[in-house]
Design a protein around this motif. Sequence first.
Motif, PDB file in Angstrom:
ATOM      1  N   GLY A 294       0.811  -1.208   0.000  1.00 56.14           N
ATOM      2  CA  GLY A 294       0.000   0.000   0.000  1.00 56.14           C
ATOM      3  C   GLY A 294       0.843   1.255   0.000  1.00 56.14           C
ATOM      4  N   ALA A 295       1.903   1.278   0.805  1.00 56.17           N
ATOM      5  CA  ALA A 295       2.756   2.468   0.874  1.00 56.17           C
ATOM      6  C   ALA A 295       3.385   2.766  -0.477  1.00 56.17           C
ATOM      7  N   GLN A 296       3.767   1.739  -1.228  1.00 54.50           N
ATOM      8  CA  GLN A 296       4.374   1.938  -2.547  1.00 54.50           C
ATOM      9  C   GLN A 296       3.393   2.548  -3.539  1.00 54.50           C
ATOM     10  N   ARG A 297       2.094   2.342  -3.309  1.00 55.68           N
ATOM     11  CA  ARG A 297       1.090   2.794  -4.284  1.00 55.68           C
ATOM     12  C   ARG A 297       0.118   3.797  -3.671  1.00 55.68           C
ATOM     13  N   LEU A 363      -5.984  -2.415  -7.447  1.00 53.74           N
ATOM     14  CA  LEU A 363      -5.801  -1.603  -6.251  1.00 53.74           C
ATOM     15  C   LEU A 363      -5.998  -0.124  -6.569  1.00 53.74           C
ATOM     16  N   ARG A 364      -5.497   0.341  -7.728  1.00 52.86           N
ATOM     17  CA  ARG A 364      -5.694   1.746  -8.091  1.00 52.86           C
ATOM     18  C   ARG A 364      -7.176   2.042  -8.267  1.00 52.86           C
ATOM     19  N   ARG A 365      -7.898   1.136  -8.928  1.00 51.32           N
ATOM     20  CA  ARG A 365      -9.337   1.353  -9.119  1.00 51.32           C
ATOM     21  C   ARG A 365     -10.061   1.404  -7.770  1.00 51.32           C
ATOM     22  N   VAL A 366      -9.735   0.461  -6.902  1.00 51.69           N
ATOM     23  CA  VAL A 366     -10.403   0.402  -5.600  1.00 51.69           C
ATOM     24  C   VAL A 366     -10.057   1.627  -4.765  1.00 51.69           C
ATOM     25  N   VAL A 477      -0.761 -11.897  -3.239  1.00 52.75           N
ATOM     26  CA  VAL A 477      -0.459 -10.510  -3.617  1.00 52.75           C
ATOM     27  C   VAL A 477       0.617  -9.930  -2.710  1.00 52.75           C
ATOM     28  N   ALA A 478       0.748 -10.456  -1.516  1.00 57.02           N
ATOM     29  CA  ALA A 478       1.845 -10.014  -0.660  1.00 57.02           C
ATOM     30  C   ALA A 478       3.181 -10.384  -1.290  1.00 57.02           C
ATOM     31  N   ALA A 479       3.196 -11.492  -2.058  1.00 56.99           N
ATOM     32  CA  ALA A 479       4.426 -11.938  -2.712  1.00 56.99           C
ATOM     33  C   ALA A 479       4.615 -11.294  -4.079  1.00 56.99           C
ATOM     34  N   ASP A 480       3.514 -11.114  -4.841  1.00 55.70           N
ATOM     35  CA  ASP A 480       3.639 -10.568  -6.199  1.00 55.70           C
ATOM     36  C   ASP A 480       2.355  -9.839  -6.581  1.00 55.70           C
ATOM     37  N   PRO A 481       2.304  -8.522  -6.368  1.00 51.71           N
ATOM     38  CA  PRO A 481       1.078  -7.775  -6.657  1.00 51.71           C
ATOM     39  C   PRO A 481       0.847  -7.555  -8.147  1.00 51.71           C
ATOM     40  N   GLU A 482       1.809  -7.887  -9.003  1.00 52.17           N
ATOM     41  CA  GLU A 482       1.646  -7.658 -10.436  1.00 52.17           C
ATOM     42  C   GLU A 482       0.919  -8.812 -11.123  1.00 52.17           C
ATOM     43  N   LEU A 483       0.622  -9.865 -10.397  1.00 52.91           N
ATOM     44  CA  LEU A 483      -0.110 -10.969 -10.988  1.00 52.91           C
ATOM     45  C   LEU A 483      -1.498 -10.508 -11.426  1.00 52.91           C
TER      46      LEU A 483
END
Length: 1014
Positions: A294-297, A363-366, A477-483
């Motif tokens: 979350g902090a990264q985005r 995540l951006r949409r939400v 998603v904790a491991a790879d949020p780009e999936l």
Amino acid sequence: MPTDADPAARDRQQLQRELLRRARAGTARRTTAVPDADAPADTTTAGAADADRDGHTPQAGEVPLSRAQRRMWLMERLGGAGDSYHVPFATRVRGPFDVAAFATALTSLVARHAILRTRYAEHGGEPYQEVLPTPHTVPVHVVDTDAAHAAALLRRETARPFDLAAGDAVRALVLRHGPQDHTLLLTFHHIAMDGASLETVAAELAVLYTAAADGTSPQPLAAAPQYADHARREHDDLPGFETELKHWGDLLADAEPPNLPRPAQAEPHAAVRPAAVHSVPLATTVPEALRALGAQRQATLFAVSLTAAFAALHRLTGDDDLVIGVAGTHRSGTAMRGLVGLCVNTLPVRVDVSGGPSFAQLLRRVNDALLEAQRHRHVPFDLVLERLGSGARGADGTALVRVTSDVLGEPTVLRLPGTSAEYVDVPSDGAKFTLSYGLGLGDTDRPEALVQYDANTLDDTVAEAAVRDFAALLHAVAADPELALGELPLPDPEDDTATPDGDPATPEDYAATPDGDPATGARDESAPEGDPHPAAQALRAHPKVADAVVVRPAQGPTVAYAVLHDSTGPSGHELLGLLRRSLAPEAVPAAVTLLDALPRTAAGPLDPARLPGPSAASAPTGPRAEAVTETFTAVLGVRPSPDDDFFALGGHSLKAVQLAERLRTDLGLPLTGLDVLQARTPRALTALLDERAARQSAAKAASRPAPRSRDIRPGTVLVTGATGGVGAYVVRELAAQGRPVLALARPESAHLIATEGVDVIEGDLCDLAGLRDAVAQADAVVHSACTFTRHDVDLAAMEAMVGAWRRGPFVFVSSVDAYGHPATDRVAEEAPPHEPVSPYGRAKLDCEAMVLRAAGTEGRGGASAVRSPIVWGAHDRLREQLRWGAIGTLYQSARQGLPIEMPRPGTGGHDWYGAAWVHAAALARAVTECLDRPVHGVANACSGHVSWRDLAQDLTELLGTRPAFHESGTVPRDLDHRWHYDSARLARPLRPRPGEDRRTVLAEMIGPMAAGNA
């Protein structure tokens, strides 16, 4: 500990953990030592008696409810909420604990925050709130018990219903496990409390307790903001919400509820939506990884968890356009800091999940949708629903917000000086929503994913699969949020909890009440209007009527034809009575004939030629028809035709009573003045008497055979007073449960209870030999008969019954009059009697003593004495008691529009005067529960308590009168009642079901009487 890294996120998380926190089971316990500390300078005198001592006096008088309160009030009136909206706050405290100091601190807290001593009433159809004086002491009940039995006691206390009309918004219970080991439980109603308020309560109670325990007089706490001021401000601001309402209306205009898998086996509609919870542990590294994501985005942990919920819901339903509800708040600014009250608001978040986005893209949409919703958080959600109208639900009636999401942080505990504090979870029985996703962070060493769900609407296997999928998503998603969403892994296939096959819900599967509960009997609003005749429209509005039409033959009177949904609906005579009570005389048909279906032509329109001829065209014949005609003539002085109206001939209430008494005597059939007022014509009255004569003959024939063989009908329950106001409901409840019943009734009324599964035995309390024989045939006894005035007969009857009782349980329907005049305003179950005790109450005590002494001896089972207050229900005997019984003077004054004098609160040192009452159906459930689980003593059975003013207001509004109300410093004898009766032992069966609220039952009782100007 906080669950977000920045202050804004931490504040948001605090505001949004209300939805699931209380209901989840298995919450991790945390124990934190609280060292001794000197009392801080900013404290309040422990003996403060009112809020104005803190520098602020709440304005007196009626205050409008906030929209959030209004919804809570509506939920209570609708019924079915159970304890879903009770807020338990429990802490286990180890160390020195002073109960008296705690009671003093709690009283001071109630003085500071007027919302904790506020009553809720209704005027002109609109609810309002009114602050009551601070009580002298808020009672703190102490129970000695070991820790093993604590959970059941806490659960039972939490489940006890609140009486909002009496200002009952907080209760205190202390379980004493040892000299320095206690569990403290405060139970609030949600109408006065939310999650943020609990933190204020905990902090202030600690300060107030410290002062009370030390006996110090510290400086006061800062002036407490008052909830009534917030409610006024919101009410004044409502006209300014138009722009924001347009925003919400545009956003949600075409939204649909999520298509959750329907249950494999649909459950019947239940009064309470049972809550269930599943949880799956998470790796301890997951929360921190999600925070970093979350902090990264530029998103909070809450937004990340909400995104996972959207992804999980998308996989569960297959829907791309989804709405999930989150908890918002109306709190803002320093003026509301420290405010105690309900400030939670539901925010619908709508997100498009289509296009196969990655989790990071979703995540951006939400996050954008969440921030947009929070910018408009001050608009009450129920106003949004009003703006949406029918759009607030799906085509099948399902509520738009049926899925929610939350992050659950460390729970609030009460930290008292010199003690350690451990959070105690008290789960709720009720689910507010169909499905709620949660990220549980209450214990940093044991994070978890969880779902709470409505067990009536969602299968357990689906819910368990949903929580495993949610947990799998969080790990992935904790491991790879780009999936991409389609690439995110499913739960471990080794688990036997995979989502079962299930089709999307259909309109037949989910109908809904205004609060989103599943319901039955919803009408198709798109159905054609049909016959526009007022009688046809009124008949079609009846929930048991599928269709209706009214025809006017070439010769003879107008006749109505009706088709029922099933065979259990009302008779034609009962429907005709309904029409007479609700329509103008010229719109009422002469008869209502029931058909299996309306005959129609091949093209679909009604085919009048195939309707059966109107039986009302010819005059009724036979001895009963002749008796009716002669009695009409004698009483009214006019010889009537078959369809002449009783009122048109000069009839009124007194003449109706006279006419009924003559016919009852001449024909030996039961008949009341109310029957006359409902039937109104000689033809309808004759038909009613014919029906009763036939049923009486059938009942007598059924009761004539030789004594029943107990081998044929094991488990038979004898019910005395089976046609009385209580006994009739008990018989109905037992029959609904499929239990064989032996009903004792007088010969002239035995036909009223002749139904499948019920054997009728004629007799009464004066026939002691018959009573003994009846008890000897039964496997259980419910004794609800009473003479009310002939106490020697009541005692002799009880003695005979107890003497013949040799097996099974015995339930005696007693009265709260057995308590006499208690010295305290709250009466615990089995409290000793306090003089003066009336002769009626003394007789109840003596009867109780007989049956309780005999219980468990000579093969007898357990015994229960169920003490009831005033009983209300749609039954003629109960209507008579309302008119002429304990509160008859109040009723008659209201009916006649005479001035009503009531004691002013505080008169005689008592803050409240009013009546305890119980719905007859709830009392019947409580009585039948005692057959399976005897209380082995005394239990109270109360549905609620109503002040005299509120009751007078209800009566006058329902009767259509406008008498003057006067409050004085004197207490009229009929209104000298000030006691609240605890009803914890039978709280579960007493929980109100839809239609069992006070206003509805009074309307059902008064409607027929008001129609006859009774």
